[in-house]
Enzyme design. Structure first.
Site, PDB file in Angstrom:
ATOM      1  N   ASP A  21      39.355  23.586  35.007  1.00  0.00           N
ATOM      2  CA  ASP A  21      40.073  22.378  34.601  1.00  0.00           C
ATOM      3  C   ASP A  21      41.572  22.621  34.726  1.00  0.00           C
ATOM      4  O   ASP A  21      42.001  23.586  35.362  1.00  0.00           O
ATOM      5  CB  ASP A  21      39.680  21.994  33.166  1.00  0.00           C
ATOM      6  CG  ASP A  21      39.745  20.489  32.911  1.00  0.00           C
ATOM      7  OD1 ASP A  21      40.705  19.841  33.383  1.00  0.00           O
ATOM      8  OD2 ASP A  21      38.853  19.954  32.230  1.00  0.00           O
ATOM      9  N   HIS A  71      48.105  13.729  32.509  1.00  0.00           N
ATOM     10  CA  HIS A  71      47.808  12.346  32.114  1.00  0.00           C
ATOM     11  C   HIS A  71      49.006  11.425  32.345  1.00  0.00           C
ATOM     12  O   HIS A  71      49.333  10.559  31.542  1.00  0.00           O
ATOM     13  CB  HIS A  71      47.331  12.279  30.656  1.00  0.00           C
ATOM     14  CG  HIS A  71      45.938  12.777  30.477  1.00  0.00           C
ATOM     15  ND1 HIS A  71      45.084  12.283  29.499  1.00  0.00           N
ATOM     16  CD2 HIS A  71      45.228  13.718  31.139  1.00  0.00           C
ATOM     17  CE1 HIS A  71      43.920  12.916  29.571  1.00  0.00           C
ATOM     18  NE2 HIS A  71      43.992  13.789  30.570  1.00  0.00           N
ATOM     19  N   GLU A 119      34.125  13.119  31.689  1.00  0.00           N
ATOM     20  CA  GLU A 119      34.740  14.115  30.818  1.00  0.00           C
ATOM     21  C   GLU A 119      35.838  13.505  29.964  1.00  0.00           C
ATOM     22  O   GLU A 119      35.983  13.845  28.783  1.00  0.00           O
ATOM     23  CB  GLU A 119      35.314  15.256  31.681  1.00  0.00           C
ATOM     24  CG  GLU A 119      35.798  16.480  30.896  1.00  0.00           C
ATOM     25  CD  GLU A 119      37.267  16.449  30.528  1.00  0.00           C
ATOM     26  OE1 GLU A 119      37.729  17.395  29.851  1.00  0.00           O
ATOM     27  OE2 GLU A 119      37.979  15.482  30.893  1.00  0.00           O
ATOM     28  N   GLU A 120      36.612  12.603  30.548  1.00  0.00           N
ATOM     29  CA  GLU A 120      37.778  12.066  29.858  1.00  0.00           C
ATOM     30  C   GLU A 120      37.425  11.176  28.670  1.00  0.00           C
ATOM     31  O   GLU A 120      38.295  10.832  27.870  1.00  0.00           O
ATOM     32  CB  GLU A 120      38.658  11.278  30.843  1.00  0.00           C
ATOM     33  CG  GLU A 120      39.277  12.109  31.954  1.00  0.00           C
ATOM     34  CD  GLU A 120      40.353  13.077  31.471  1.00  0.00           C
ATOM     35  OE1 GLU A 120      40.617  13.106  30.249  1.00  0.00           O
ATOM     36  OE2 GLU A 120      40.915  13.800  32.311  1.00  0.00           O
ATOM     37  N   HIS A 149      35.227  18.389  36.254  1.00  0.00           N
ATOM     38  CA  HIS A 149      34.962  16.942  36.142  1.00  0.00           C
ATOM     39  C   HIS A 149      35.676  16.146  37.223  1.00  0.00           C
ATOM     40  O   HIS A 149      36.780  16.480  37.659  1.00  0.00           O
ATOM     41  CB  HIS A 149      35.297  16.430  34.738  1.00  0.00           C
ATOM     42  CG  HIS A 149      36.755  16.376  34.392  1.00  0.00           C
ATOM     43  ND1 HIS A 149      37.546  15.276  34.637  1.00  0.00           N
ATOM     44  CD2 HIS A 149      37.565  17.270  33.770  1.00  0.00           C
ATOM     45  CE1 HIS A 149      38.769  15.491  34.190  1.00  0.00           C
ATOM     46  NE2 HIS A 149      38.809  16.698  33.665  1.00  0.00           N
TER      47      HIS A 149
END
Length: 354
Positions: free
Chosen positions: A230, A318, A207-208, A62
């Site tokens: 990923d 993140h 995707e998030e 992604h």
């Protein structure tokens, strides 16, 4: 194989949250311009090795990073925002951001926070909520913000420098989730030599916020097998319990056994482990009860797609500053390339039968 820092820096420097992935797609499109390229209707970029009949293998990574959007502007010129993707509010206090306006201006700002000198005892012991935060761009009025073309819905992204750290194998950057997956997908696509397959390199969108581009692109392709690329959590820093996970930087790519959205296809996982062991490629088995990758949607497509996730162990996911190990990336490229170049219908049947 030399590590292409220029490409990874370009990918991580790009600002692209869910729904705004075009700039990353343009970088990947140029990198893979020798392939047939198309898009799904949400914007996922699909690069195809050939148009032969035969097995269809989907590689998915992604493009979107976690970020924010402008939600409101007050009369004093401070900006309220909504999160796009999963954030823990504590990691963004006092951090720098860039607002990208509709005419592509980049406006620098700081996420405001109270000085510790004036925090009450209650405030010191209470977790900050995202709704309590704001962005200070140095404006003195609502009018000045509007005059600088900032509007509700504009993209906001972290800003940070790409760095090679003290140990030259370690890299820090923003958006490594999942620009490192995009980097690996590009490098694998350029090394594929198996002309009997149709390989689809998919740079997916959104995707998030729910694995959305994975769903639409998988329906468009209808693959026989899929590999999602990923990032995964590294547990090699202080205060992380080994009972939760053992993944470490530099110990090889992660092969997912299960996560919050998928049980990795058992036959496919065993095949990947066998290939890795035959070629002395280090790997780690990944277990994660929460979170999911694009595999969560791809494996449910049509009548089901045998899917596995191969990830890169990453510190500080993140946040503004994630860290990865170059050798894990190079090993992932080698492993995925070997898997694809050795695939045929007989091996596919063996995988399906476990």
């Amino acid at each position: 194989m030399a590590f292409n820092h220029k490409l990874l820096k370009a990918l991580t420097d790009a600002n692209a949250i869910a729904g705004h992935e075009e700039i990353v797609g343009n970088i990947i499109s140029e990198e893979l311009n020798s392939f047939n390229q198309t898009h799904d209707n949400l914007g996922t970029l699909i690069s195809q090795t050939n148009t032969n009949t035969g097995l269809k293998v989907m590689l998915a990574s992604h493009m979107d990073e976690v970020g924010f959007i402008v939600k409101d502007i007050d009369q004093a010129g401070f900006i309220k925002f909504s999160s796009i993707g999963g954030w823990w509010a504590q990691v963004i206090l006092g951090q720098q951001v860039v607002i990208t306006t509709s005419n592509n201006d980049k406006i620098f700002g700081i996420i405001g926070s109270k000085p510790p000198h004036i925090l009450s005892k209650v405030e010191r012991n209470k977790a900050i909520e995202l709704d309590d935060l704001y962005i200070d761009i140095g404006a003195i009025s609502f009018k000045q913000v509007i005059e600088n073309h900032i509007k509700i819905g504009d993209m906001i992204t972290p800003t940070n420098d790409y760095q090679v750290l003290l140990d030259n194998n370690l890299i820090s950057a923003k958006a490594l989730d999942n620009r490192i997956g995009c980097y690996i997908m590009c490098e694998v696509m350029k090394q594929i030599s198996n002309d009997s397959l149709q390989v689809f390199g998919c740079a997916t969108v959104q995707e998030e916020i729910g694995l959305r581009g994975a769903k639409t692109s998988a329906y468009k392709i209808n693959p026989d097998l899929a590999i999602v690329i990923d990032t995964g959590i590294a547990f090699d820093t202080p205060k992380l319990e080994a009972s939760i996970g053992n993944n470490k930087l530099g110990f090889g790519p992660l092969i997912s056994v299960l996560d919050g959205g998928t049980i990795g296809h058992v036959g496919f996982r065993k095949h990947i482990q066998k290939v890795a062991e035959e070629h002395n490629i280090k790997y780690q088995l990944d277990f994660l009860k929460g979170g999911a990758t694009d595999a969560g949607q791809i494996h449910l497509t049509h009548d089901g797609v045998p899917t596995i996730t191969i990830s890169i162990a990453t510190r500080y996911l993140h946040t503004y500053n994630s860290i990865i190990h170059q050798q894990d990336v190079l090993d992932a490229i080698k492993l995925i390339t070997l898997i694809i170049n050795q695939l045929n219908e007989t091996k596919c049947l063996e995988i399906l039968n476990g």
